[in-house]
Design an enzyme around this catalytic site. Sequence first.
Site, PDB file in Angstrom:
ATOM      1  N   ILE A 122       5.945  -0.934   0.450  1.00  7.28           N
ATOM      2  CA  ILE A 122       5.060  -0.291  -0.531  1.00  7.28           C
ATOM      3  C   ILE A 122       4.891  -1.246  -1.713  1.00  7.28           C
ATOM      4  O   ILE A 122       3.812  -1.450  -2.216  1.00  7.28           O
ATOM      5  CB  ILE A 122       5.645   1.058  -1.009  1.00  7.28           C
ATOM      6  CG1 ILE A 122       5.705   2.059   0.151  1.00  7.28           C
ATOM      7  CG2 ILE A 122       4.752   1.632  -2.134  1.00  7.28           C
ATOM      8  CD1 ILE A 122       6.313   3.407  -0.228  1.00  7.28           C
ATOM      9  N   SER A 123       5.990  -1.822  -2.142  1.00  2.94           N
ATOM     10  CA  SER A 123       6.004  -2.771  -3.277  1.00  2.94           C
ATOM     11  C   SER A 123       5.019  -2.314  -4.349  1.00  2.94           C
ATOM     12  O   SER A 123       4.009  -2.976  -4.602  1.00  2.94           O
ATOM     13  CB  SER A 123       5.705  -4.201  -2.818  1.00  2.94           C
ATOM     14  OG  SER A 123       4.676  -4.274  -1.868  1.00  2.94           O
ATOM     15  N   GLY A 152       0.840  -1.204   0.000  1.00  2.64           N
ATOM     16  CA  GLY A 152       0.000   0.000   0.000  1.00  2.64           C
ATOM     17  C   GLY A 152       0.871   1.248   0.000  1.00  2.64           C
ATOM     18  O   GLY A 152       2.096   1.177   0.150  1.00  2.64           O
ATOM     19  N   SER A 203       3.044  -0.588   8.394  1.00  6.41           N
ATOM     20  CA  SER A 203       3.852  -0.924   9.576  1.00  6.41           C
ATOM     21  C   SER A 203       2.957  -1.126  10.789  1.00  6.41           C
ATOM     22  O   SER A 203       3.198  -2.017  11.614  1.00  6.41           O
ATOM     23  CB  SER A 203       4.871   0.190   9.877  1.00  6.41           C
ATOM     24  OG  SER A 203       5.652   0.442   8.744  1.00  6.41           O
ATOM     25  N   SER A 223       2.611   4.801   1.033  1.00  5.16           N
ATOM     26  CA  SER A 223       3.226   5.300   2.257  1.00  5.16           C
ATOM     27  C   SER A 223       2.133   5.948   3.107  1.00  5.16           C
ATOM     28  O   SER A 223       1.304   6.717   2.601  1.00  5.16           O
ATOM     29  CB  SER A 223       4.303   6.336   1.890  1.00  5.16           C
ATOM     30  OG  SER A 223       4.855   6.888   3.061  1.00  5.16           O
ATOM     31  N   GLY A 224       2.093   5.595   4.372  1.00 10.60           N
ATOM     32  CA  GLY A 224       1.087   6.159   5.265  1.00 10.60           C
ATOM     33  C   GLY A 224      -0.228   5.398   5.285  1.00 10.60           C
ATOM     34  O   GLY A 224      -1.162   5.777   5.995  1.00 10.60           O
ATOM     35  N   SER A 225      -0.303   4.309   4.526  1.00  4.50           N
ATOM     36  CA  SER A 225      -1.571   3.561   4.490  1.00  4.50           C
ATOM     37  C   SER A 225      -1.767   2.704   5.741  1.00  4.50           C
ATOM     38  O   SER A 225      -2.874   2.197   5.968  1.00  4.50           O
ATOM     39  CB  SER A 225      -1.649   2.691   3.230  1.00  4.50           C
ATOM     40  OG  SER A 225      -0.556   1.792   3.176  1.00  4.50           O
ATOM     41  N   GLY A 272      10.194  11.221  -7.347  1.00  2.00           N
ATOM     42  CA  GLY A 272       9.816   9.818  -7.497  1.00  2.00           C
ATOM     43  C   GLY A 272       9.149   9.271  -6.257  1.00  2.00           C
ATOM     44  O   GLY A 272       9.442   8.139  -5.834  1.00  2.00           O
TER      45      GLY A 272
HETATM   46  N1  LIG Z   1      10.566   8.147  -3.128  1.00  2.00           N
HETATM   47  C1  LIG Z   1       9.991   7.430  -2.169  1.00  2.00           C
HETATM   48  N2  LIG Z   1       8.863   6.734  -2.427  1.00  2.00           N
HETATM   49  C2  LIG Z   1       8.298   6.004  -1.461  1.00  2.00           C
HETATM   50  N3  LIG Z   1       8.778   5.892  -0.186  1.00  2.00           N
HETATM   51  C3  LIG Z   1       9.910   6.566   0.114  1.00  2.00           C
HETATM   52  C4  LIG Z   1      10.556   7.368  -0.860  1.00  2.00           C
HETATM   53  N4  LIG Z   1      11.644   7.912  -0.278  1.00  2.00           N
HETATM   54  C5  LIG Z   1      11.678   7.483   0.991  1.00  2.00           C
HETATM   55  N5  LIG Z   1      10.643   6.673   1.238  1.00  2.00           N
HETATM   56  C6  LIG Z   1      10.463   5.953   2.510  1.00  2.00           C
HETATM   57  O1  LIG Z   1      10.772   4.605   2.229  1.00  2.00           O
HETATM   58  C7  LIG Z   1       9.755   3.744   2.702  1.00  2.00           C
HETATM   59  C8  LIG Z   1       9.359   2.720   1.644  1.00  2.00           C
HETATM   60  O2  LIG Z   1      10.312   1.725   1.520  1.00  2.00           O
HETATM   61  P1  LIG Z   1       9.949   0.386   0.761  1.00  2.00           P
HETATM   62  O3  LIG Z   1      11.157  -0.467   0.812  1.00  2.00           O
HETATM   63  O4  LIG Z   1       8.700  -0.165   1.352  1.00  2.00           O
HETATM   64  O5  LIG Z   1       9.665   0.906  -0.725  1.00  2.00           O
HETATM   65  S1  LIG Z   1       9.500   0.050  -2.063  1.00  2.00           S
HETATM   66  O6  LIG Z   1       8.677  -1.117  -1.737  1.00  2.00           O
HETATM   67  O7  LIG Z   1      10.822  -0.344  -2.521  1.00  2.00           O
HETATM   68  O8  LIG Z   1       8.849   0.952  -3.022  1.00  2.00           O
HETATM   69  C9  LIG Z   1       8.561   4.607   2.996  1.00  2.00           C
HETATM   70  O9  LIG Z   1       8.047   4.069   4.209  1.00  2.00           O
HETATM   71  P2  LIG Z   1       6.477   3.925   4.494  1.00  2.00           P
HETATM   72  O10 LIG Z   1       5.981   5.334   4.696  1.00  2.00           O
HETATM   73  O11 LIG Z   1       6.438   3.111   5.761  1.00  2.00           O
HETATM   74  O12 LIG Z   1       5.812   3.234   3.346  1.00  2.00           O
HETATM   75  C10 LIG Z   1       9.095   6.009   3.134  1.00  2.00           C
HETATM   76  O13 LIG Z   1       9.302   6.299   4.497  1.00  2.00           O
HETATM   77  N1  LIG Z   2      -5.911   1.724  11.237  1.00  2.00           N
HETATM   78  C1  LIG Z   2      -5.475   2.943  11.547  1.00  2.00           C
HETATM   79  N2  LIG Z   2      -6.292   3.860  12.077  1.00  2.00           N
HETATM   80  C2  LIG Z   2      -5.825   5.092  12.359  1.00  2.00           C
HETATM   81  N3  LIG Z   2      -4.551   5.496  12.173  1.00  2.00           N
HETATM   82  C3  LIG Z   2      -3.699   4.624  11.645  1.00  2.00           C
HETATM   83  C4  LIG Z   2      -4.101   3.299  11.303  1.00  2.00           C
HETATM   84  N4  LIG Z   2      -3.050   2.654  10.800  1.00  2.00           N
HETATM   85  C5  LIG Z   2      -2.033   3.524  10.818  1.00  2.00           C
HETATM   86  N5  LIG Z   2      -2.411   4.702  11.331  1.00  2.00           N
HETATM   87  C6  LIG Z   2      -1.567   5.877  11.490  1.00  2.00           C
HETATM   88  O1  LIG Z   2      -1.211   6.294  10.177  1.00  2.00           O
HETATM   89  C7  LIG Z   2       0.140   6.687  10.129  1.00  2.00           C
HETATM   90  C8  LIG Z   2       0.866   5.847   9.076  1.00  2.00           C
HETATM   91  O2  LIG Z   2       0.893   4.515   9.511  1.00  2.00           O
HETATM   92  P1  LIG Z   2       2.120   3.579   9.159  1.00  2.00           P
HETATM   93  O3  LIG Z   2       1.821   2.248   9.764  1.00  2.00           O
HETATM   94  O4  LIG Z   2       3.404   4.229   9.528  1.00  2.00           O
HETATM   95  O5  LIG Z   2       1.979   3.514   7.576  1.00  2.00           O
HETATM   96  P2  LIG Z   2       2.994   2.965   6.479  1.00  2.00           P
HETATM   97  O6  LIG Z   2       3.875   1.934   7.139  1.00  2.00           O
HETATM   98  O7  LIG Z   2       2.119   2.374   5.418  1.00  2.00           O
HETATM   99  O8  LIG Z   2       3.755   4.154   5.992  1.00  2.00           O
HETATM  100  C9  LIG Z   2       0.690   6.524  11.539  1.00  2.00           C
HETATM  101  O9  LIG Z   2       0.663   7.764  12.174  1.00  2.00           O
HETATM  102  C10 LIG Z   2      -0.268   5.548  12.189  1.00  2.00           C
HETATM  103  O10 LIG Z   2      -0.370   5.761  13.569  1.00  2.00           O
END
Ligand SMILES: Nc1ncnc2c1ncn2[C@@H]1O[C@H](COP(=O)(O)OS(=O)(=O)O)[C@@H](OP(=O)(O)O)[C@H]1O
Ligand SMILES: Nc1ncnc2c1ncn2[C@@H]1O[C@H](COP(=O)(O)OP(=O)(O)O)[C@@H](O)[C@H]1O
Length: 320
Positions: free
Chosen positions: A223-224, A150, A157, A152-154, A273
């Site tokens: 994110i994949s 999903g 984690s 980033s932020g979905s 990107g």
């Molecule tokens: N350009 C760009 N695009 C997306 N994400 C970015 C980028 N630069 C840094 N980050 C940070 O890297 C985390 C994603 O790493 P991943 O290994 O899951 O990425 S991927 O699957 O190879 O696309 C991602 O973490 P999550 O927010 O937990 O998804 C970001 O914190």
């Molecule tokens: N089910 C949920 N309900 C409300 N807030 C959430 C939920 N899951 C994650 N969050 C909040 O959303 C933000 C992003 O979550 P995170 O797990 O770091 O996402 P990702 O790993 O996809 O980047 C964090 O601040 C987290 O506390």
Amino acid sequence: MEAAAAAAAPRPRATGCLTASTAAPQRASRWCPRQPRAATSSSSSSSSSSSGGSPADLGLLPRRRVSPSSAGRIAGGAPPVRARDSRAECAGGRSSAEHIGVSLEGENRALEMSSTVPKSSNIFWHDCPVGKTDRQNLLKQKGCVVWITGLSGSGKSTLACTLGRELHTRGKLAYVLDGDNLRHGLNKDLGFAAEDRAENIRRVGEVAKLFADAGLVCIASFISPYRRDRESCRALLSDGSFIEVFLNMSLELCEARDPKGLYKLARAGKIKGFTGIDDPYEAPLNCEIEIKEVDGVCPSPSDMAAQVITYLEDKGFLHE
Ligand SMILES: Nc1ncnc2c1ncn2[C@@H]1O[C@H](COP(=O)(O)OS(=O)(=O)O)[C@@H](OP(=O)(O)O)[C@H]1O
Ligand SMILES: Nc1ncnc2c1ncn2[C@@H]1O[C@H](COP(=O)(O)OP(=O)(O)O)[C@@H](O)[C@H]1O
């Protein structure tokens, strides 16, 4: 919000599509040929899907050498909402080269350059007397990979950790592989260009497969963004033990959360990107579990984890 266009047809899934009524997964057969196997076949387990011998059969898919946007994928929008039972859509039939719009000659060249092309010869698979089934019996569970994808932020984690804790509480052995964390070590040489993301996911797929072989519930949270890379990981696990969980949260929600301030930086052009902004996210067409907002409200972390646990229970992964 723009709609994400995931126009390209996916490759047919090597493992076949599960249905909701699929019975508990078959017991994984062990890697147990009496004779040593040649190196080219050693990278896959004793699955029936490894019989082809073509680069694709062997998981030797070419690494992407073209911009993902040239393959008809569009950034900037949230993934389309998919019906849960949309797995019948996994009937592409086109080659991976056609899928990404490069010539076969280009595919062969890319294959030669690929880090997945074996570089060594005269290596042989070595079997050990204790196998996956023995480990699973010991642990009273079945090894599998829960692959969370999903934006980033979905909440990837958050779900991974909540699920890991819930399984631990139930006495089940799980291990979380998280994108941010692995990029501090194993994958610290990789950036976010398409080929780096592909290599990131390829390595994680291999590691996850090892964890599943060890008998653990491996929770991979990445994110994949590219469908083909996720499908390559799926193809490594041939017995229904790859469980793709799509956190289908809107870009608006993820951007509003923005816990690391990365969307803000991406919008300001300070990160190039960034997935969902100027790099594509290809929504799954055939995931086992989809978690999405209802009326703009996301299920709680424990509700999300419960949905996954129910699936694992139903499919028999949490029992001997
Ligand atoms: N350009 C760009 N695009 C997306 N994400 C970015 C980028 N630069 C840094 N980050 C940070 O890297 C985390 C994603 O790493 P991943 O290994 O899951 O990425 S991927 O699957 O190879 O696309 C991602 O973490 P999550 O927010 O937990 O998804 C970001 O914190
Ligand atoms: N089910 C949920 N309900 C409300 N807030 C959430 C939920 N899951 C994650 N969050 C909040 O959303 C933000 C992003 O979550 P995170 O797990 O770091 O996402 P990702 O790993 O996809 O980047 C964090 O601040 C987290 O506390």
